[in-house]
Design a protein around this motif. Structure first.
Motif, PDB file in Angstrom:
ATOM      1  N   PHE A  23       0.832  -1.202   0.000  1.00  0.00           N
ATOM      2  CA  PHE A  23       0.000   0.000   0.000  1.00  0.00           C
ATOM      3  C   PHE A  23       0.865   1.250   0.000  1.00  0.00           C
ATOM      4  CE2 PHE A  23      -3.520  -2.726   1.434  1.00  0.00           C
ATOM      5  CZ  PHE A  23      -4.558  -2.206   0.692  1.00  0.00           C
ATOM      6  N   ASP A  24       1.936   1.236   0.798  1.00  0.00           N
ATOM      7  CA  ASP A  24       2.821   2.404   0.868  1.00  0.00           C
ATOM      8  C   ASP A  24       3.473   2.665  -0.483  1.00  0.00           C
ATOM      9  OD1 ASP A  24       3.207   3.029   4.033  1.00  0.00           O
ATOM     10  OD2 ASP A  24       2.939   0.893   3.674  1.00  0.00           O
ATOM     11  N   GLU A  25       3.862   1.588  -1.180  1.00  0.00           N
ATOM     12  CA  GLU A  25       4.511   1.741  -2.479  1.00  0.00           C
ATOM     13  C   GLU A  25       3.573   2.363  -3.504  1.00  0.00           C
ATOM     14  OE1 GLU A  25       5.987  -2.008  -3.744  1.00  0.00           O
ATOM     15  OE2 GLU A  25       7.264  -2.304  -1.975  1.00  0.00           O
ATOM     16  N   ILE A  26       2.320   1.950  -3.478  1.00  0.00           N
ATOM     17  CA  ILE A  26       1.369   2.416  -4.487  1.00  0.00           C
ATOM     18  C   ILE A  26       0.849   3.817  -4.181  1.00  0.00           C
ATOM     19  CG2 ILE A  26      -0.833   1.935  -5.615  1.00  0.00           C
ATOM     20  CD1 ILE A  26       1.537   0.000  -6.265  1.00  0.00           C
ATOM     21  N   PHE A  27       0.452   4.056  -2.941  1.00  0.00           N
ATOM     22  CA  PHE A  27      -0.171   5.325  -2.594  1.00  0.00           C
ATOM     23  C   PHE A  27       0.826   6.392  -2.163  1.00  0.00           C
ATOM     24  CE2 PHE A  27      -3.789   2.429  -2.148  1.00  0.00           C
ATOM     25  CZ  PHE A  27      -4.767   3.138  -2.828  1.00  0.00           C
ATOM     26  N   GLN A  28       2.053   5.967  -1.753  1.00  0.00           N
ATOM     27  CA  GLN A  28       3.088   6.902  -1.307  1.00  0.00           C
ATOM     28  C   GLN A  28       2.512   7.903  -0.300  1.00  0.00           C
ATOM     29  OE1 GLN A  28       4.710   8.540  -4.974  1.00  0.00           O
ATOM     30  NE2 GLN A  28       6.094   6.808  -5.194  1.00  0.00           N
ATOM     31  N   PHE A  29       2.084   7.361   0.825  1.00  0.00           N
ATOM     32  CA  PHE A  29       1.435   8.165   1.856  1.00  0.00           C
ATOM     33  C   PHE A  29       2.349   9.282   2.346  1.00  0.00           C
ATOM     34  CE2 PHE A  29      -0.512   3.889   2.410  1.00  0.00           C
ATOM     35  CZ  PHE A  29      -1.795   4.248   2.028  1.00  0.00           C
ATOM     36  N   LYS A  30       1.751  10.437   2.524  1.00  0.00           N
ATOM     37  CA  LYS A  30       2.490  11.607   2.991  1.00  0.00           C
ATOM     38  C   LYS A  30       2.071  11.925   4.417  1.00  0.00           C
ATOM     39  CE  LYS A  30       2.802  13.434  -1.702  1.00  0.00           C
ATOM     40  NZ  LYS A  30       2.445  14.538  -2.624  1.00  0.00           N
ATOM     41  N   GLY A  31       2.859  11.460   5.381  1.00  0.00           N
ATOM     42  CA  GLY A  31       2.564  11.736   6.774  1.00  0.00           C
ATOM     43  C   GLY A  31       1.542  10.819   7.394  1.00  0.00           C
ATOM     44  N   PHE A  32       1.237   9.701   6.725  1.00  0.00           N
ATOM     45  CA  PHE A  32       0.262   8.749   7.269  1.00  0.00           C
ATOM     46  C   PHE A  32       0.937   7.399   7.432  1.00  0.00           C
ATOM     47  CE2 PHE A  32      -3.103   5.524   6.689  1.00  0.00           C
ATOM     48  CZ  PHE A  32      -3.921   5.871   7.744  1.00  0.00           C
ATOM     49  N   ASP A  33       0.839   6.831   8.637  1.00  0.00           N
ATOM     50  CA  ASP A  33       1.426   5.536   8.936  1.00  0.00           C
ATOM     51  C   ASP A  33       0.329   4.481   8.868  1.00  0.00           C
ATOM     52  OD1 ASP A  33       2.676   3.285   9.875  1.00  0.00           O
ATOM     53  OD2 ASP A  33       3.553   4.231  11.640  1.00  0.00           O
ATOM     54  N   LEU A  34       0.314   3.707   7.790  1.00  0.00           N
ATOM     55  CA  LEU A  34      -0.755   2.735   7.591  1.00  0.00           C
ATOM     56  C   LEU A  34      -0.716   1.626   8.623  1.00  0.00           C
ATOM     57  CD1 LEU A  34      -3.133   1.922   5.842  1.00  0.00           C
ATOM     58  CD2 LEU A  34      -1.561   0.672   4.364  1.00  0.00           C
ATOM     59  N   LYS A  35       0.463   1.280   9.107  1.00  0.00           N
ATOM     60  CA  LYS A  35       0.564   0.182  10.072  1.00  0.00           C
ATOM     61  C   LYS A  35      -0.118   0.524  11.400  1.00  0.00           C
ATOM     62  CE  LYS A  35       4.689  -2.139   8.277  1.00  0.00           C
ATOM     63  NZ  LYS A  35       4.876  -1.339   7.057  1.00  0.00           N
ATOM     64  N   THR A  36      -0.097   1.803  11.762  1.00  0.00           N
ATOM     65  CA  THR A  36      -0.781   2.219  12.987  1.00  0.00           C
ATOM     66  C   THR A  36      -2.141   2.833  12.692  1.00  0.00           C
ATOM     67  OG1 THR A  36       0.197   4.438  12.958  1.00  0.00           O
ATOM     68  CG2 THR A  36       1.429   2.688  14.088  1.00  0.00           C
ATOM     69  N   GLY A  37      -2.375   3.167  11.416  1.00  0.00           N
ATOM     70  CA  GLY A  37      -3.632   3.802  11.045  1.00  0.00           C
ATOM     71  C   GLY A  37      -3.735   5.237  11.519  1.00  0.00           C
ATOM     72  N   LYS A  38      -2.585   5.893  11.735  1.00  0.00           N
ATOM     73  CA  LYS A  38      -2.608   7.252  12.284  1.00  0.00           C
ATOM     74  C   LYS A  38      -1.724   8.180  11.466  1.00  0.00           C
ATOM     75  CE  LYS A  38      -2.660   7.984  16.624  1.00  0.00           C
ATOM     76  NZ  LYS A  38      -2.280   8.113  18.044  1.00  0.00           N
ATOM     77  N   ILE A  39      -2.050   9.465  11.533  1.00  0.00           N
ATOM     78  CA  ILE A  39      -1.200  10.487  10.936  1.00  0.00           C
ATOM     79  C   ILE A  39       0.055  10.638  11.799  1.00  0.00           C
ATOM     80  CG2 ILE A  39      -1.028  12.962  10.452  1.00  0.00           C
ATOM     81  CD1 ILE A  39      -3.998  12.928   9.812  1.00  0.00           C
TER      82      ILE A  39
END
Length: 336
Positions: free
Chosen positions: A243-259
């Protein structure tokens, strides 16, 4: 009633499928060499960035658009019998309905049209299936309303009821929760998950609702970087960073579900407690720039809960009855 797929069956399978558009004999492929399987009895969420081709794949799987290459196999098709796609696949798109004065019951009844003869007259079986679909989606109170009287959330529920009335073993939905509030989004995603399991249907939902998809989907189709689609259960795709590779989250940690928060206060706090109150206390403190740590903390906050009355005790000296008071106290102490 339409034939149902069995528990072990993939409702749709693709073999080296390429999809996209062809203009002036020039092909623009959005996805290539796809080998996908859509299982029955499960909710599958299809995710990826905007404009990458999710709607095009939905329309191609539904038979509305020809693939550029490869093949799509539907489980009821064989050499002896060719079942029309309209009796295999129900499609829910985001297109606006052009007949706002139509009544809800009439729209839901459209799901039976693939089974009607030239008389276009509903049989007792048809009306029974329509009624069953209405009850399955819990829209009994809406059947006599006109479409313009419905909220967006109610209209989506009615569209799902129409798809159920079509009595197919595959339902494809393109952004069914777009523009809905949180409560309606949760209701629709939970409903789709329940329908997939209870009725053993293969349900594919193209969606941007990352948080809901991670909690409701049995499987994820995730658009890759090389015109491919990655598949797996949500947890695996989170843990292997796809998910991180595809969406390249900016300031969002998907593993914790938090900004991700910046601990700009340079003050550390050790939290002692449990339950929801611990989670939301941690959220409030981190959002305000405090570091949660057990290593030589500047403050120790103990949270207690007595019959849903919460108390926060700071350094065993002062107690507060709200998090806002705790934050005010910490801000005052931090200035000293």
């Amino acid at each position: 009633m339409a034939q149902k797929a069995t528990d072990s069956l993939n409702a749709i399978s693709t073999n080296q499928l390429s999809i996209g558009y062809s203009t002036n004999n020039i092909e623009n492929a959005l996805f290539t060499n796809l080998n996908l399987s859509l299982p029955t009895g499960k909710l599958t969420c299809f995710m990826g960035p905007n404009g990458i081709g999710k709607s095009t794949l939905i329309r191609t799987l539904a038979g509305l658009q020809k693939p550029l290459a490869g093949e799509i196999k539907y489980s009821l098709n064989n050499d002896q019998k060719k079942t029309p796609l309209s009796r295999q696949i129900a499609l829910v798109l985001t297109d606006r309905i052009s007949m706002p004065n139509m009544r809800v019951y009439e729209l839901i009844s459209f799901g039976r049209y693939p089974y009607l003869d030239w008389n276009i007259k509903l049989s007792k079986v048809d009306t029974a299936i329509i009624q069953q679909a209405i009850e399955q989606v819990h829209v009994e109170t809406l059947v006599n309303k006109r479409l313009y009287e419905l909220s967006d959330g109610q209209l989506q529920m009615v569209m799902i009821a129409r798809a159920l009335a079509q009595d197919t073993y595959i339902i494809l939905l393109d952004e069914p929760t777009a523009h809905l509030d949180l409560n309606n989004r949760v209701e629709i995603m939970n409903l789709l998950r329940q329908l997939s399991r209870r009725l053993n249907k293969a349900i594919l939902v193209a969606t941007h609702e990352l948080d809901l998809a991670l909690q409701t989907a049995d499987e994820i189709w995730l658009t890759g970087r090389d015109k491919n689609i990655l598949t797996g259960i949500p947890e695996d795709l989170v843990l292997n960073n796809k998910f991180d590779e595809i969406f390249q989250f900016k300031g969002f940690d998907l593993k914790t579900g938090k900004i991700k928060q910046d601990a700009h206060q340079n003050i550390s706090i050790n939290l002692i407690g449990n339950g929801y109150e611990l989670r939301w206390t941690k959220n409030a403190l981190e959002r305000n720039g405090y570091l949660i740590s057990t290593d030589k903390p500047d403050f120790i906050i103990t949270i207690s809960n007595h019959e849903n009355t919460y108390t926060w005790q700071v350094n065993e000296h002062q107690s507060f009855s709200s998090l806002q008071d705790v934050l005010t106290h910490l801000a005052f102490k931090g200035k000293k």
